[in-house]
Each structure stands twice: as C-alpha cells, then as structure tokens.
Design a protein around this motif. Sequence first.
Motif, PDB file in Angstrom:
ATOM      1  N   MET A 131      -6.798  22.914 -18.103  1.00 31.99           N
ATOM      2  CA  MET A 131      -5.890  23.965 -18.527  1.00 31.99           C
ATOM      3  C   MET A 131      -4.977  23.411 -19.627  1.00 31.99           C
ATOM      4  O   MET A 131      -4.226  22.474 -19.414  1.00 31.99           O
ATOM      5  CB  MET A 131      -5.073  24.435 -17.326  1.00 31.99           C
ATOM      6  N   THR A 132      -5.035  24.014 -20.796  1.00 34.35           N
ATOM      7  CA  THR A 132      -4.228  23.588 -21.933  1.00 34.35           C
ATOM      8  C   THR A 132      -2.971  24.454 -22.010  1.00 34.35           C
ATOM      9  O   THR A 132      -3.056  25.680 -21.968  1.00 34.35           O
ATOM     10  CB  THR A 132      -5.031  23.726 -23.238  1.00 34.35           C
ATOM     11  N   TYR A 133      -1.819  23.787 -22.113  1.00 37.16           N
ATOM     12  CA  TYR A 133      -0.573  24.532 -22.255  1.00 37.16           C
ATOM     13  C   TYR A 133       0.433  23.702 -23.041  1.00 37.16           C
ATOM     14  O   TYR A 133       0.256  22.504 -23.252  1.00 37.16           O
ATOM     15  CB  TYR A 133       0.006  24.929 -20.897  1.00 37.16           C
ATOM     16  N   ALA A 134       1.487  24.387 -23.487  1.00 40.17           N
ATOM     17  CA  ALA A 134       2.555  23.724 -24.238  1.00 40.17           C
ATOM     18  C   ALA A 134       3.884  24.314 -23.805  1.00 40.17           C
ATOM     19  O   ALA A 134       3.976  25.497 -23.472  1.00 40.17           O
ATOM     20  CB  ALA A 134       2.358  23.917 -25.732  1.00 40.17           C
ATOM     21  N   ILE A 135       4.914  23.481 -23.795  1.00 43.01           N
ATOM     22  CA  ILE A 135       6.268  23.953 -23.535  1.00 43.01           C
ATOM     23  C   ILE A 135       6.987  23.952 -24.882  1.00 43.01           C
ATOM     24  O   ILE A 135       7.083  22.928 -25.548  1.00 43.01           O
ATOM     25  CB  ILE A 135       6.979  23.067 -22.506  1.00 43.01           C
ATOM     26  N   VAL A 136       7.462  25.151 -25.273  1.00 43.39           N
ATOM     27  CA  VAL A 136       7.953  25.380 -26.636  1.00 43.39           C
ATOM     28  C   VAL A 136       9.377  25.931 -26.597  1.00 43.39           C
ATOM     29  O   VAL A 136       9.745  26.664 -25.679  1.00 43.39           O
ATOM     30  CB  VAL A 136       7.015  26.398 -27.348  1.00 43.39           C
ATOM     31  N   ASN A 137      10.159  25.583 -27.616  1.00 41.10           N
ATOM     32  CA  ASN A 137      11.504  26.120 -27.785  1.00 41.10           C
ATOM     33  C   ASN A 137      11.436  27.350 -28.683  1.00 41.10           C
ATOM     34  O   ASN A 137      11.013  27.262 -29.833  1.00 41.10           O
ATOM     35  CB  ASN A 137      12.417  25.057 -28.399  1.00 41.10           C
ATOM     36  N   ILE A 138      11.843  28.512 -28.148  1.00 38.50           N
ATOM     37  CA  ILE A 138      11.901  29.749 -28.929  1.00 38.50           C
ATOM     38  C   ILE A 138      13.295  30.328 -28.760  1.00 38.50           C
ATOM     39  O   ILE A 138      13.678  30.717 -27.658  1.00 38.50           O
ATOM     40  CB  ILE A 138      10.848  30.773 -28.471  1.00 38.50           C
ATOM     41  N   LYS A 139      14.069  30.362 -29.834  1.00 35.19           N
ATOM     42  CA  LYS A 139      15.430  30.914 -29.841  1.00 35.19           C
ATOM     43  C   LYS A 139      16.311  30.284 -28.761  1.00 35.19           C
ATOM     44  O   LYS A 139      17.045  30.973 -28.066  1.00 35.19           O
ATOM     45  CB  LYS A 139      15.393  32.427 -29.664  1.00 35.19           C
ATOM     46  N   GLY A 140      16.201  28.975 -28.576  1.00 35.41           N
ATOM     47  CA  GLY A 140      17.056  28.278 -27.625  1.00 35.41           C
ATOM     48  C   GLY A 140      16.581  28.310 -26.189  1.00 35.41           C
ATOM     49  O   GLY A 140      17.232  27.746 -25.314  1.00 35.41           O
TER      50      GLY A 140
ATOM     51  N   LYS B  49      -6.536  18.751 -21.002  1.00 38.19           N
ATOM     52  CA  LYS B  49      -7.519  18.015 -20.191  1.00 38.19           C
ATOM     53  C   LYS B  49      -6.882  16.896 -19.366  1.00 38.19           C
ATOM     54  O   LYS B  49      -7.395  15.790 -19.284  1.00 38.19           O
ATOM     55  CB  LYS B  49      -8.628  17.435 -21.080  1.00 38.19           C
ATOM     56  N   GLY B  50      -5.725  17.187 -18.776  1.00 42.37           N
ATOM     57  CA  GLY B  50      -5.063  16.200 -17.927  1.00 42.37           C
ATOM     58  C   GLY B  50      -4.217  15.188 -18.660  1.00 42.37           C
ATOM     59  O   GLY B  50      -3.516  14.393 -18.032  1.00 42.37           O
ATOM     60  N   LEU B  51      -4.248  15.167 -19.998  1.00 44.09           N
ATOM     61  CA  LEU B  51      -3.416  14.256 -20.781  1.00 44.09           C
ATOM     62  C   LEU B  51      -2.132  14.978 -21.183  1.00 44.09           C
ATOM     63  O   LEU B  51      -2.175  16.115 -21.670  1.00 44.09           O
ATOM     64  CB  LEU B  51      -4.152  13.779 -22.030  1.00 44.09           C
ATOM     65  N   HIS B  52      -0.999  14.320 -20.975  1.00 41.46           N
ATOM     66  CA  HIS B  52       0.292  14.912 -21.294  1.00 41.46           C
ATOM     67  C   HIS B  52       0.925  14.160 -22.451  1.00 41.46           C
ATOM     68  O   HIS B  52       0.956  12.931 -22.463  1.00 41.46           O
ATOM     69  CB  HIS B  52       1.220  14.856 -20.082  1.00 41.46           C
ATOM     70  N   PHE B  53       1.436  14.914 -23.417  1.00 47.63           N
ATOM     71  CA  PHE B  53       2.119  14.337 -24.571  1.00 47.63           C
ATOM     72  C   PHE B  53       3.545  14.878 -24.586  1.00 47.63           C
ATOM     73  O   PHE B  53       3.745  16.085 -24.523  1.00 47.63           O
ATOM     74  CB  PHE B  53       1.405  14.705 -25.877  1.00 47.63           C
TER      75      PHE B  53
END
Length: 108
Positions: free
Chosen positions: A1-10, A45-49
């Motif tokens: 599962m591919t996902y990202a945590i992003v900053n949008i308008k604070g 793929k289980g790798l976190h950056f």
Amino acid sequence: MTYAIVNIKGNQFKLFEKKYVYIPHISMKIGDKILLNKVFMFSKKGLHFFGNPFLENISVQVEILQHIKGKKIFIFKKKRRKGYKVKNGFRPIFSKIQVISFLEKNNN
C-alpha cells in the motif's frame, strides 16, 4: 500500500493513490491538477521515507474534483444573568481532491 503524509494549508493529510479526500477550500477550478511538494512521509512496498522536515525528491499530483459545503457549525454565545444570547452559524467550504500519482525524482 503506497501512501504519503502531506501538508495542505497547515493540516496534515494521509493520501492514498486513486483515493479522494476532503481538504480546506482551495481557490482553483474543478479539474485543475496541483503538485504538492510538502511531503512529510512516503511509504512504498513497506519502505518508509521521512523528511526533515519535507522530502525533496517526492511530490504528489492531485486533481480537484469538486467544491462542497460541509455541515453547519453553530456558534452560541451567552452571558449568564445578563440576558445576552447570540446564536450564529456557518457552513465551511471543502474541496474534494483525488490523488493521481506519486512522483519520484531520481537523484543520480
């Protein structure tokens, strides 16, 4: 599962590919594509950056699907024993966005 945590308008949002999410209103037209560069974390793929504070080589491309109003929020003010009461309210505006893809730049 591919996902990202992003900053949008604070605010921080967890975005999955091909999924949609409601965010605070963005004043752009429906159908416009936006490139989000403020990525805190990216998982594939289980790798976190993790970024410090942001990742330089990863961005998220999203498309605005629609602008909608949320549920009504009531504001009620009262001062006891003074006869002062004020009832007010508003409906916040949200933008519905869908993640198109995660773009990775190769640093060679």
